[in-house]
Structures are given as C-alpha cells and as structure tokens.
Design a protein around this motif. Sequence first.
Motif, PDB file in Angstrom:
ATOM      1  N   ILE A 156       0.823  -1.200   0.000  1.00 27.25           N
ATOM      2  CA  ILE A 156       0.000   0.000   0.000  1.00 27.25           C
ATOM      3  C   ILE A 156       0.863   1.257   0.000  1.00 27.25           C
ATOM      4  O   ILE A 156       0.866   2.022  -0.947  1.00 27.25           O
ATOM      5  N   ALA A 157       1.632   1.477   1.052  1.00 27.68           N
ATOM      6  CA  ALA A 157       2.363   2.733   1.165  1.00 27.68           C
ATOM      7  C   ALA A 157       3.855   2.571   0.897  1.00 27.68           C
ATOM      8  O   ALA A 157       4.432   3.280   0.077  1.00 27.68           O
ATOM      9  N   HIS A 158       4.526   1.644   1.606  1.00 25.12           N
ATOM     10  CA  HIS A 158       5.972   1.507   1.465  1.00 25.12           C
ATOM     11  C   HIS A 158       6.381   1.246   0.018  1.00 25.12           C
ATOM     12  O   HIS A 158       7.413   1.726  -0.438  1.00 25.12           O
ATOM     13  N   THR A 159       5.578   0.478  -0.710  1.00 25.03           N
ATOM     14  CA  THR A 159       5.903   0.157  -2.099  1.00 25.03           C
ATOM     15  C   THR A 159       6.094   1.422  -2.923  1.00 25.03           C
ATOM     16  O   THR A 159       7.085   1.573  -3.653  1.00 25.03           O
TER      17      THR A 159
ATOM     18  N   ASP B 182       8.076   1.702  14.461  1.00 25.06           N
ATOM     19  CA  ASP B 182       8.777   1.841  13.180  1.00 25.06           C
ATOM     20  C   ASP B 182       7.830   2.064  12.002  1.00 25.06           C
ATOM     21  O   ASP B 182       8.236   1.946  10.857  1.00 25.06           O
ATOM     22  N   MET B 183       6.554   2.363  12.294  1.00 25.69           N
ATOM     23  CA  MET B 183       5.611   2.858  11.285  1.00 25.69           C
ATOM     24  C   MET B 183       5.576   2.015  10.021  1.00 25.69           C
ATOM     25  O   MET B 183       5.776   2.505   8.913  1.00 25.69           O
ATOM     26  N   GLY B 184       5.282   0.737  10.149  1.00 32.06           N
ATOM     27  CA  GLY B 184       5.206  -0.136   8.997  1.00 32.06           C
ATOM     28  C   GLY B 184       6.395  -1.051   8.842  1.00 32.06           C
ATOM     29  O   GLY B 184       6.432  -1.861   7.920  1.00 32.06           O
ATOM     30  N   GLY B 185       7.372  -0.952   9.751  1.00 28.53           N
ATOM     31  CA  GLY B 185       8.552  -1.800   9.689  1.00 28.53           C
ATOM     32  C   GLY B 185       8.324  -3.141  10.364  1.00 28.53           C
ATOM     33  O   GLY B 185       7.189  -3.544  10.634  1.00 28.53           O
ATOM     34  N   PRO B 186       9.412  -3.845  10.683  1.00 28.66           N
ATOM     35  CA  PRO B 186       9.285  -5.199  11.242  1.00 28.66           C
ATOM     36  C   PRO B 186       8.499  -5.266  12.547  1.00 28.66           C
ATOM     37  O   PRO B 186       7.710  -6.199  12.746  1.00 28.66           O
TER      38      PRO B 186
END
Length: 498
Positions: A14-17, A329-333
Amino acid sequence: MARIVAVTSCPTGIAHTFMAAEGLQRGAEALGHQITVETQGSVGAQNVLSAEQIAAADLVIIAADTKVDLSRFAGKPIYQTSTKAAITNGQGVVAAALAEATPTTAPSAAAGPEVPSTAALQPTGTTDYVSQVQQAKAARAATISGPYRHLMTGVSYMIPFVVAGGLLIALAFALGGIYVYEDQYRNTLGWALFQIGANAGFALMVPILAGFIAYSIADRPGLAPGMIGGMLAASTGSGFLGGIIAGFIAGYATAWLNRGLRLPRNLTGLKPVLLLPLLGTLIVGLLMIYVIGAPVSAALSALTAWLQSMQNSSALLLGLLLGAMMAFDMGGPVNKAAYTFAVGLLGSQVYQPMAAVMAAGMTPPLGLALATLLFRNRFTADEREAGKAAAVLGISFITEGAIPFAARDPLRVIPSIMLGSAVTGALSMLFGCELRVPHGGVFVLPIPNAVTNLGLYIVALLIGTLVTAGALYLLKRPLASAPAAAPAAEVSAQPVRA
C-alpha cells in the motif's frame, strides 16, 4: 549516466511500495541517472518493466520486503535492499547499488552481450559519494531479511483473503445478526455471505500464509508442501502458529532437497514437478500430524483462552504493548509483528487485539496532522503541507504517513507517536472493542457489527490522537522562522480530520 531499472514491493503493498519507488526516483535523478521503477503493490504490478527496458539497463535495484522473482534479470548486476532504506535514503541506495551490485547468471539463459562492470558505472569519487555509500551500507546492515522476509511474503498474500472474509462476515452479521450461521437461517443471504467469508475466505487464510512462506524460501516447488502443511495446521487446530511453522518447515525442507538431490541430466525436469513437491509434502505432513500439530494446538488454545479472559489490567498492558509496537517503526518489522499477531487471532475468533492494532496504527499520522494544524510554529512549511496528506493516510490506516516527520526529527516524533498509540491501544482493549476486519481504517467503521463498542472505539482513537499532538507540543520547540500558532478562534473554526 547509468540506465537503472528497479522493483519495489512491501508486505501490504500500500504505502511503502510507492514511497520506496519515489525515493529511488529522486535519488537517481539527484545523481544524474535514468531510472524506471516497477511497483508490485496490493493492486498488482504497475509500470511493469518491459523486456526491452531490462535488456537496456545497466543495473537492477530490488527494494523489497517480500520475495521478488529475479529470473527475468538474469545476467544483470542486481542490488537488493529494503523499502525502508529506499524511503529514508534513496540517493544513498542508488550510489551503493552502483558500487556493490552483483552480476547474476542463469544456466538456461542464452549468451548475450558482455555485462558491463559495476565499477564502470560508479560516479566520480567524491566525498559526497563516499558518504552516500556508507549511509546505504548502514541502512542495509540494519535491514531484517531471511525469515522475516519469508514471513512477510506469506502475510502479504494472506491479507486479501482475510480482508475479503472479514468484510463478508461483518455484512452477514449486519443482515442476519450474530447467529446468522445457524441452520435456522440456512439459504438466507446473510447465511450465504457467512459461508463465503468464514468457510471459504478465512479457511484459506492459514494455507495461503504457509504456502507463500514456503514459496519465498524454495520458490515454486515449495508452494504445494507449504499449502498442504497449512491445511494440516488448520485441521489439527494449530491455527496460524502451526501455519507459520509448517511454511518454514516446507520451505527449508524443499530447498534442502533441491540442493541435495542429484539426478541424471535427462531426469532433472522431474525435480520441480514431482520429486520436490512429493518429498517436501511428505516431510511437512508427517511432522505436522505426529510431532507439531498437537503441542502447537494446545499452545494456541492456551493463548486464545488467556486473551479471551483478559480483563482490566491484563488487557490494558497488552493494548499498551501492541499500540507502542504499531508506532515504533511505522510499517517496519516491529509494526508488522504486531499486525500479524492480531490478524492471526482473527481465525481463532479473538477480535480485541485487531481493534487495538488498527486504531493504534491510525493514531500517529492523525496526531501529527492535528499537531501541524494546532501548533504551526513547531513545523516547517513542508511539514505543515505534509500534515494534510498524513490526515488522509491516517484515516485509511496507513501508519507510514508519519514517516516524513519521524525521519526529520526522530528523537521527538517517535516517542510522541508511540505514547499516543500506546494510549489508543490500551483504551481500545480496556473498552472491550472488537474488530472483525483487518484493514480499511474509518471506512469500515459504519459497517454494522464490524466493530463492537463503536462509540468507545472512536473515543480511544480521538484520545490517542490528542495525546500524540500534546506530546509533540511539549517535545518540539518553536522554529525561529515558523509562523505563530493559529489563534484559538481560528483553530476552532477549522475542521479537524480524524
């Protein structure tokens, strides 16, 4: 000038990509190179690289947290990193790729023109370039790969099944009540929707998770053993925990068999279509039935019973932990670990952690958006503009909307958003809120029975948003050139997006 092609992909797509794609594009342009980026998001691949573009490319960059098929890039220098590295330092990633990309070969690939050395692609040796390479190396060293990447690949393929199943179950409850699955409602629309959502969508959740974990490890030969192992995990009652274990066993066992089996050349075609799926399935199947299924089922039952019995202080502590993890981490691991935990429990009909996780994931961008509106003198013009986008991302449950703020001022922003999300998660658990849908933000809240205690759920989200904004006010200092904070009358007249 180097010609670069790239692929970006994150677990949810969604976002990180797309943020990683933007980071690479800006980084390449800043260094004077040409780049084309393919995004493999939740709606499928976009800007797909053509065979001509790949053939003409001097370098391939893969910025992904999931498995990406590299076969079409055979013979090209490839540099692999994470989406986070591309987002935070796209220019450094491009510079490091030029210096460190490793040429790949494929036995079946036809001989082609000589691949240029990556050394020839390096820009001039300036101090700035060395700094960029060092930064990219540091970001790459901090990247979690291996088992985490395999798990996130499985989660990324599982999420659409859970979302579709959860929404259909919620609609079934809205039409026929919470007992719509009973025989007295048979053949009604609500009963039919429940069958589709629960007995089809949710039933596929664990096999898909296990299958694509194995696929990430062993490629296509691992898919059948993984999915069959996932089916056995579901049938033995070991649920998502058993599915994760089955996926890793199937993947690593199949990869080991692939390396160890040596066949005559004219029989090598039997390995991927016969021997590897058969032997891999045999190994994982026997282990799931005789060794793993029963103890993991008991562990999952104990976990489920504990979560269902939580009251007051226990629920509060779990909500605090899950909320803080979502913002860390806002979407991290760490964020994905909390999310995966909550999604996995949906199959066990434990819905409170999912509610806490989604609300806590919405809080960081919403709190930052509110702070940029109320306390304008603490943010730059760019940050105030980014606050508008953060509000939209926040209501959509895209925690990554907080990343631009955290990247600029991590020591003040990250503690503030963690505090707000922890409060939201704790209140959601304390209020006994339940969520049957694993994504969608505020857009799924109007669906009847999708959320229990909806009013208190919104209260938890609003309080956490206010706590985040208040913490930012206390930790951040006014900027010398920033405009004064908006007057109280002006602030009250402006709509707050939440």
